[in-house]
Design an enzyme around this catalytic site. Structure first.
Site, PDB file in Angstrom:
ATOM      1  N   TRP A  56       1.612   4.966  36.043  1.00 25.66           N
ATOM      2  CA  TRP A  56       2.614   4.120  34.845  1.00 25.66           C
ATOM      3  C   TRP A  56       2.177   5.515  34.310  1.00 25.66           C
ATOM      4  O   TRP A  56       2.473   6.093  32.922  1.00 25.66           O
ATOM      5  CB  TRP A  56       2.900   3.551  34.806  1.00 25.66           C
ATOM      6  CG  TRP A  56       3.953   2.727  36.043  1.00 25.66           C
ATOM      7  CD1 TRP A  56       3.771   3.000  37.228  1.00 25.66           C
ATOM      8  CD2 TRP A  56       4.198   1.397  36.445  1.00 25.66           C
ATOM      9  NE1 TRP A  56       4.359   1.957  37.632  1.00 25.66           N
ATOM     10  CE2 TRP A  56       5.293   1.322  37.196  1.00 25.66           C
ATOM     11  CE3 TRP A  56       3.992   0.197  34.605  1.00 25.66           C
ATOM     12  CZ2 TRP A  56       4.999  -0.201  37.435  1.00 25.66           C
ATOM     13  CZ3 TRP A  56       5.149  -1.198  35.089  1.00 25.66           C
ATOM     14  CH2 TRP A  56       4.970  -1.301  36.493  1.00 25.66           C
ATOM     15  N   LYS A  57       0.883   5.597  34.146  1.00 27.27           N
ATOM     16  CA  LYS A  57       0.452   5.625  32.268  1.00 27.27           C
ATOM     17  C   LYS A  57       0.774   5.309  31.485  1.00 27.27           C
ATOM     18  O   LYS A  57       0.664   3.546  31.102  1.00 27.27           O
ATOM     19  CB  LYS A  57       0.709   7.677  32.152  1.00 27.27           C
ATOM     20  CG  LYS A  57       0.224   8.341  33.460  1.00 27.27           C
ATOM     21  CD  LYS A  57       0.175  10.085  33.508  1.00 27.27           C
ATOM     22  CE  LYS A  57       0.212  11.080  35.150  1.00 27.27           C
ATOM     23  NZ  LYS A  57       0.655  11.787  34.706  1.00 27.27           N
TER      24      LYS A  57
ATOM     25  N   GLU B 169      -6.845  13.857  32.890  1.00 24.49           N
ATOM     26  CA  GLU B 169      -5.766  12.842  31.508  1.00 24.49           C
ATOM     27  C   GLU B 169      -7.231  12.532  31.022  1.00 24.49           C
ATOM     28  O   GLU B 169      -7.392  12.791  29.631  1.00 24.49           O
ATOM     29  CB  GLU B 169      -4.807  12.402  31.482  1.00 24.49           C
ATOM     30  CG  GLU B 169      -3.392  13.112  31.513  1.00 24.49           C
ATOM     31  CD  GLU B 169      -2.529  12.606  32.620  1.00 24.49           C
ATOM     32  OE1 GLU B 169      -2.610  11.787  32.669  1.00 24.49           O
ATOM     33  OE2 GLU B 169      -2.039  13.116  32.875  1.00 24.49           O
TER      34      GLU B 169
ATOM     35  N   GLU C 100      -5.624  16.224  42.335  1.00 21.88           N
ATOM     36  CA  GLU C 100      -4.388  16.276  41.656  1.00 21.88           C
ATOM     37  C   GLU C 100      -4.855  18.057  40.950  1.00 21.88           C
ATOM     38  O   GLU C 100      -5.522  18.134  39.838  1.00 21.88           O
ATOM     39  CB  GLU C 100      -4.376  15.729  41.113  1.00 21.88           C
ATOM     40  CG  GLU C 100      -4.402  14.166  41.189  1.00 21.88           C
ATOM     41  CD  GLU C 100      -3.427  13.197  40.798  1.00 21.88           C
ATOM     42  OE1 GLU C 100      -2.627  12.788  40.634  1.00 21.88           O
ATOM     43  OE2 GLU C 100      -3.945  12.684  39.425  1.00 21.88           O
TER      44      GLU C 100
ATOM     45  N   GLY D 167       2.423  16.872  36.408  1.00 24.39           N
ATOM     46  CA  GLY D 167       3.524  16.708  35.269  1.00 24.39           C
ATOM     47  C   GLY D 167       4.062  18.627  35.043  1.00 24.39           C
ATOM     48  O   GLY D 167       5.217  17.959  34.284  1.00 24.39           O
TER      49      GLY D 167
ATOM     50  N   SER E 289       3.334  16.282  40.318  1.00 21.15           N
ATOM     51  CA  SER E 289       4.613  16.386  40.853  1.00 21.15           C
ATOM     52  C   SER E 289       4.888  16.084  42.215  1.00 21.15           C
ATOM     53  O   SER E 289       6.202  16.882  42.709  1.00 21.15           O
ATOM     54  CB  SER E 289       4.914  18.337  40.468  1.00 21.15           C
ATOM     55  OG  SER E 289       5.028  18.643  39.120  1.00 21.15           O
TER      56      SER E 289
ATOM     57  N   GLY F 179       2.687  10.328  39.283  1.00 23.83           N
ATOM     58  CA  GLY F 179       3.336  10.259  38.319  1.00 23.83           C
ATOM     59  C   GLY F 179       4.372   9.635  38.206  1.00 23.83           C
ATOM     60  O   GLY F 179       5.329   8.222  37.730  1.00 23.83           O
ATOM     61  N   GLY F 180       5.488  10.643  36.990  1.00 20.73           N
ATOM     62  CA  GLY F 180       6.472  10.591  36.444  1.00 20.73           C
ATOM     63  C   GLY F 180       7.230  10.137  37.528  1.00 20.73           C
ATOM     64  O   GLY F 180       8.048   9.721  36.863  1.00 20.73           O
TER      65      GLY F 180
HETATM   66  P1  PGA Z   1       2.850  13.773  37.828  1.00 22.40           P
HETATM   67  O1  PGA Z   1       1.656  12.727  37.822  1.00 22.40           O
HETATM   68  O2  PGA Z   1       3.503  12.998  39.365  1.00 22.40           O
HETATM   69  O3  PGA Z   1       4.003  13.315  36.946  1.00 22.40           O
HETATM   70  O4  PGA Z   1       2.548  15.133  38.434  1.00 22.40           O
HETATM   71  C1  PGA Z   1       0.858  13.009  39.010  1.00 22.40           C
HETATM   72  C2  PGA Z   1      -0.619  11.834  37.836  1.00 22.40           C
HETATM   73  O5  PGA Z   1      -0.654  12.568  37.180  1.00 22.40           O
HETATM   74  O6  PGA Z   1      -1.238  11.028  38.790  1.00 22.40           O
END
Ligand code: PGA
Length: 255
Positions: free
Chosen positions: A10-11, A98, A168, A174, A213, A234-235
């Site tokens: 979820w970040k 990140e 990744e 993202g 993504s 992520g998203g």
């Molecule tokens: P994303 O992020 O699915 O939004 O591209 C993946 C992640 O950072 O683990």
């Protein structure tokens, strides 16, 4: 046969009520995720809430987005691996891009965190991946194997006996531009081969997730590849219907 794994990262998003409704929407579908392990990684401050809400939900567990490289002590703001485990986390994301780029985590720090997660009886999920510049310079393999090698150097040849790797590519996170199944499969193969050089048994059972993504629309094709054992999302993990769709794609890959 490796059991597929889908993890939602979820970040730093959501509030209490968002976390509650997302958790209940995903938990309501849990019985349909047969043959797949599902992990949600909320922000640390919502881990207690998540553990409580998922308490009796078979098939979905919690993970931490990060853990400290240190043990308990005077480290203001940090959350130790033992604390995350104590909150019910079974997995810990380690070395997300990140963390590496925005917070300056080196390969060495990442390896320390990996060791802390193992020592706390969690499954570390080591994130590796190249930037767009590194890919353009045909350095993908070199970068990813360096990131894996740093963990072997600290944790030894059995480092990946109980671990997960998430490939990744930084340019795919993202961005809406996922790696193609062929591109991802090639790197996943390189990762498995590199682990096999140290420990063939660990390599055969190692789950290697793809992240960057992933959507319900492209998940099935990615997860169908021989060395892609699920996804780190992520998203799309912030939208219950999308995340559930990705978990279902993993079910069909395992069927
Ligand atoms: P994303 O992020 O699915 O939004 O591209 C993946 C992640 O950072 O683990």
């Amino acid at each position: 046969m490796r059991r597929p794994l889908v993890m939602g990262n979820w970040k730093m998003n959501g509030r209490r009520h968002v976390a509650q409704s997302l958790l209940s929407a995903v938990a309501a579908e849990a019985t349909t995720f047969s043959g797949v392990d599902v992990v949600v990684c909320p922000p640390h401050c919502y881990l207690g809430l998540a553990a409580e809400q998922l308490g009796d939900c078979a098939g979905i567990v919690c993970g931490a987005q990060d853990v400290s490289a240190y043990g308990d002590g005077a480290y203001t703001g940090e959350v130790s691996a033992d604390m995350a485990r104590d909150m019910g986390c079974e997995f810990a994301i380690i070395g997300h891009s990140e963390r590496r780029t925005l917070f300056g985590e080196t390969d060495g720090v990442v390896a320390q965190k990996f060791a802390r997660a193992l020592a706390a009886d969690m499954t570390p999920v080591l994130c590796v991946g190249e930037t767009a510049e590194e890919r353009d310079a045909e350095r993908t393999r070199e970068v990813v194997l360096r990131q894996i090698g740093a963990v072997f150097a600290v944790c030894g040849a059995n480092a990946f006996d109980r671990a997960v790797v998430a490939y990744e590519p930084v340019w795919a996170i993202g961005s809406g531009r996922a790696a193609s199944p062929d591109e991802a499969q090639a790197v996943h193969r390189d990762i498995r081969d590199a682990v096999a050089q140290q420990n063939p048994e660990a390599a055969a059972s190692l789950r290697i997730l793809y992240g960057g993504s992933v959507k319900a629309q492209n998940a099935r094709e990615l997860f169908a590849r021989a060395d892609i054992d699920g996804g780190l999302i992520g998203g799309a993990s912030l939208v219950a219907g999308d995340f559930v769709g990705i978990c279902r794609a993993a079910c069909s890959a395992s069927a």
